[in-house]
Design an enzyme around this catalytic site. Structure first.
Site, short mmCIF file in Angstrom:
data_model
loop_
_atom_site.label_atom_id
_atom_site.label_comp_id
_atom_site.label_asym_id
_atom_site.label_seq_id
_atom_site.Cartn_x
_atom_site.Cartn_y
_atom_site.Cartn_z
N GLU A 1 9.27 16.22 15.37
CA GLU A 1 9.74 15.96 14.03
C GLU A 1 8.93 16.89 12.98
O GLU A 1 7.57 16.69 13.18
CB GLU A 1 9.32 14.50 13.73
N GLU B 1 8.78 0.90 11.33
CA GLU B 1 9.90 1.91 11.26
C GLU B 1 9.43 3.19 11.21
O GLU B 1 8.63 3.56 10.45
CB GLU B 1 10.76 1.43 9.92
N CYS C 1 13.15 10.69 7.54
CA CYS C 1 13.14 10.24 9.07
C CYS C 1 14.64 10.22 9.96
O CYS C 1 14.48 10.47 11.17
CB CYS C 1 12.83 8.56 8.89
N LYS D 1 0.82 -1.10 -0.10
CA LYS D 1 0.08 0.05 0.03
C LYS D 1 1.05 1.22 0.11
O LYS D 1 1.41 1.67 1.09
CB LYS D 1 -0.97 -0.03 1.13
P1 TAP Z 1 2.10 8.49 7.66
O1 TAP Z 1 1.07 9.47 7.70
O2 TAP Z 1 2.12 7.61 8.98
O3 TAP Z 1 1.55 7.61 6.44
C1 TAP Z 1 2.38 6.19 6.06
C2 TAP Z 1 1.38 5.35 5.43
O4 TAP Z 1 0.31 4.89 6.47
C3 TAP Z 1 0.92 6.02 4.22
O5 TAP Z 1 0.53 4.86 3.33
C4 TAP Z 1 -0.54 6.29 4.75
O6 TAP Z 1 -1.54 6.33 4.01
C5 TAP Z 1 -0.83 5.08 5.74
N1 TAP Z 1 -2.03 5.47 6.73
C6 TAP Z 1 -2.15 6.76 7.13
N2 TAP Z 1 -3.23 6.92 8.07
C7 TAP Z 1 -3.64 5.38 8.28
C8 TAP Z 1 -4.52 4.60 9.06
N3 TAP Z 1 -5.41 5.31 9.81
N4 TAP Z 1 -4.69 3.20 8.83
C9 TAP Z 1 -3.69 2.72 7.97
N5 TAP Z 1 -2.86 3.33 7.05
C10 TAP Z 1 -2.65 4.87 7.14
O7 TAP Z 1 3.52 8.76 7.42
P2 TAP Z 1 3.99 9.85 5.89
O8 TAP Z 1 3.64 11.21 6.42
O9 TAP Z 1 3.77 9.04 4.85
O10 TAP Z 1 5.67 9.57 6.17
C11 TAP Z 1 6.30 10.37 7.10
C12 TAP Z 1 6.52 9.38 8.39
O11 TAP Z 1 7.40 8.33 7.94
C13 TAP Z 1 7.58 10.36 9.30
O12 TAP Z 1 7.32 10.27 10.53
C14 TAP Z 1 8.94 9.84 9.01
O13 TAP Z 1 9.76 9.97 10.07
C15 TAP Z 1 8.61 8.16 8.68
N6 TAP Z 1 9.48 7.23 8.10
C16 TAP Z 1 10.31 6.77 8.66
C17 TAP Z 1 11.42 6.16 8.08
C18 TAP Z 1 12.09 5.06 8.88
S1 TAP Z 1 13.02 3.91 7.94
N7 TAP Z 1 11.94 4.84 10.16
C19 TAP Z 1 11.60 6.19 6.68
C20 TAP Z 1 10.75 7.09 5.94
C21 TAP Z 1 9.78 7.74 6.69
P3 TAP Z 1 -2.15 7.89 3.10
O14 TAP Z 1 -0.75 8.13 2.18
O15 TAP Z 1 -3.16 7.82 2.58
O16 TAP Z 1 -1.84 8.87 4.48
#
Ligand code: TAP
Length: 501
Positions: free
Chosen positions: A403, A268, A303, A192
């Protein structure tokens, strides 16, 4: 690898670009069962690139059924490891062959500089799949040290059906980090992608199919988190959710698991990573260039971004002076498709507004931005924020704790080593850290004391494919991306206890 990164090559490729915008289920492109779509935008212009299939519960269920069928038939899990290796290596080769196309897709949809996509993200994705493929026929299982009347083997078996839920900041790399270990260990996967960045993932799945990954083994369900993401998290026939994203959504996946089949959850998550600079460093130019890369690479939407610069008071001003010079001369901001640009657009308007909100509140609290602190290039219609550095930030300030996920660096001075360690560890996260010192003993002492999954010393690095990547504390648990350690969360241990007659 024939592609080169020139303005002409980019322009030619864009003319012929075709977006894959449907779900990929059981080896076929299919629209969402509801027929619904959602737009995906170019954050550098605000323009719609294409409409993408909006998958929901029914589509996720079809994908899980296809994956389960493929798993039970053993079309992937029961291949000889050397055969899985050969297919995955072809997959990696195809990603390399389509490097420019994938880099353009990645840049267009995520606002990322094309040079980074072409030189880092896409090669890293191919390399991750290739490196994992190579492990297929090189890792051995175990025979337990039992009494002579028993032979007991302990083997790693694939879990079965894996749901991979991805963030938008490194769409291709994150899909590689999940697919490499999940596929090589014999699982079937449903990805997804983040709603904002589906296009590279769908194209990569098509390349996997072309390489020979059997139907049902690799599926993609684009859609929203609240629909497709939740449906995957709640599905009773998914064995593992491998999630990368925010800590808040990570919690939701634990709840989904608890409410349904106790599927495994590997998280992660986010980070508020320290960069600690000790007073003995001799090469401030190198420190400055790495500190800037750590804070502003990928527009700070990273991240592992080093968003807290914890620097000894005696060298702070000299370091900041050097950083400001380099920022001015070496960090071109603008059109992400310009190969010379190092800072592209933030992912979407809402996210840009969130980042600007942090900046505005920091200013209102009396903090001074040494540079940046505003939206720029508004005439493009895109979401650009100038790289921003706040000096003398108190440790309890919002920008020192939250963050931000944007190009905002909080500079925090310290006077003693103990104080530096205490500030570095004063966070609910523990993903990554950088440490700068010319003294070997200081390096050993402090790198041991800093609570983070990866501590890079005298460089900004996340390690490479040979080293595990993941966090302490609320930066995640339940697994690690990269290296053979990642295989552990995609496998079960099976003991076979054979009584010898
Ligand atoms: P999120 O908002 O957490 O979204 C991640 C994924 O979860 C997306 O596919 C999102 O779909 C989905 N999602 C959102 N709400 C959901 C729910 N209620 N139920 C199920 N799935 C749901 O993160 P983001 O904004 O895409 O990315 C930024 C975050 O990722 C930051 O906190 C960053 O630090 C972290 N990150 C961590 C790493 C590692 S390796 N630790 C690497 C990259 C990023 P939608 O797109 O529709 O919202």
């Amino acid at each position: 690898m024939t592609d080169t990164l020139t303005r002409d090559a980019i322009a030619q490729k864009i003319k012929r670009l075709e977006y894959r915008n449907m779900a990929f289920i059981d080896g076929h492109f299919v629209p969402a069962r509801s027929g619904k779509t959602f737009p995906t935008l170019n954050p550098a212009t605000g323009e719609v690139l294409t409409e993408v299939a909006a998958c929901d519960t029914e589509d996720v269920d079809l994908a899980v059924k296809a994956a389960r069928r493929a798993f039970d038939l053993g079309v992937w899990s029961r291949l000889a490891p050397a055969e899985r290796k050969a297919i995955m290596k072809r997959f990696a080769d195809l990603i390399d062959e389509h490097r420019l196309e994938l880099a353009i897709l990645e840049s267009l949809e995520a606002g990322k500089p094309i040079g980074e996509c072409f030189n880092v993200d896409i090669p890293d994705t191919a390399n991750t799949i290739r490196w994992n493929a190579e492990t297929a026929d090189k890792l051995y299982d175990a025979v337990a040290p039992t009494a002579p009347d028993v032979v007991a083997t302990v083997r790693r078996e694939p879990l079965g059906v894996v749901g991979a839920v991805l963030p938008w900041n490194f769409p291709a790399m994150m899909v590689g980090w999940k697919l490499g270990p999940a596929l090589v260990t014999g699982n079937c996967v449903i990805v997804k992608p983040a709603q904002l960045t589906s296009l590279t993932t769908i194209r990569i799945a098509e390349l996997g199919h072309q390489a020979g990954i059997p139907a049902g083994v690799l599926n993609v369900v684009p859609g929203l988190g609240s629909t497709a993401g939740q449906a995957l998290g709640m599905h009773p026939d998914v064995d593992l959710i491998a999630f990368t994203g925010s800590t808040a959504v990570g919690r939701r996946f634990l709840e989904y698991s608890a409410a349904t089949n106790l599927k495994r959850v590997a998280l992660e998550l986010g980070g508020k990573n320290p960069q600690v600079v000790m007073p003995d460093v001799s090469d401030l130019k190198t420190v400055a260039s790495n500190v800037l890369a750590s804070a502003f690479w990928n527009m700070g939407e990273n991240c592992s971004a080093g968003s807290r610069l914890i620097v000894h008071r005696s060298i702070k001003d000299a370091l900041l002076d050097e950083m400001l010079v380099q920022l001015e001369t070496e960090w071109k901001t603008g059109d992400p498709l310009d190969p010379e640009v190092r800072l592209g657009a933030l992912i979407q308007k809402d996210h840009m507004d969130k980042v600007l909100g942090f900046i505005d509140r920091a200013k209102a609290a009396g903090l001074t931005a040494l540079t940046g602190g505003e939206q720029i290039l508004e005439e493009t219609g895109g979401y650009f924020v100038a790289p921003t550095i706040f000096d003398d930030v108190p440790t309890d300030a919002e920008i020192a704790r939250e963050e931000i996920f944007g190009p905002v660096l909080a500079v925090i001075p310290f006077d003693t080593e103990d104080e530096a360690i205490a500030i570095a560890n004063d966070t609910c996260y523990g993903l990554a850290a950088s440490l700068w010192s010319d003294d070997l003993s200081t390096v050993h002492r402090m790198s041991a004391a800093i609570r983070a999954g990866t501590v890079s010393v005298n460089c900004f690095s996340e390690g490479d494919i040979t080293t595990p990547f993941g966090g302490y504390k609320q930066s995640g648990f339940g697994g690690r991306d990269k290296s053979v350690y990642a295989h552990e969360h995609y496998t079960e241990l099976k003991t076979t206890w054979i009584k010898v007659g």
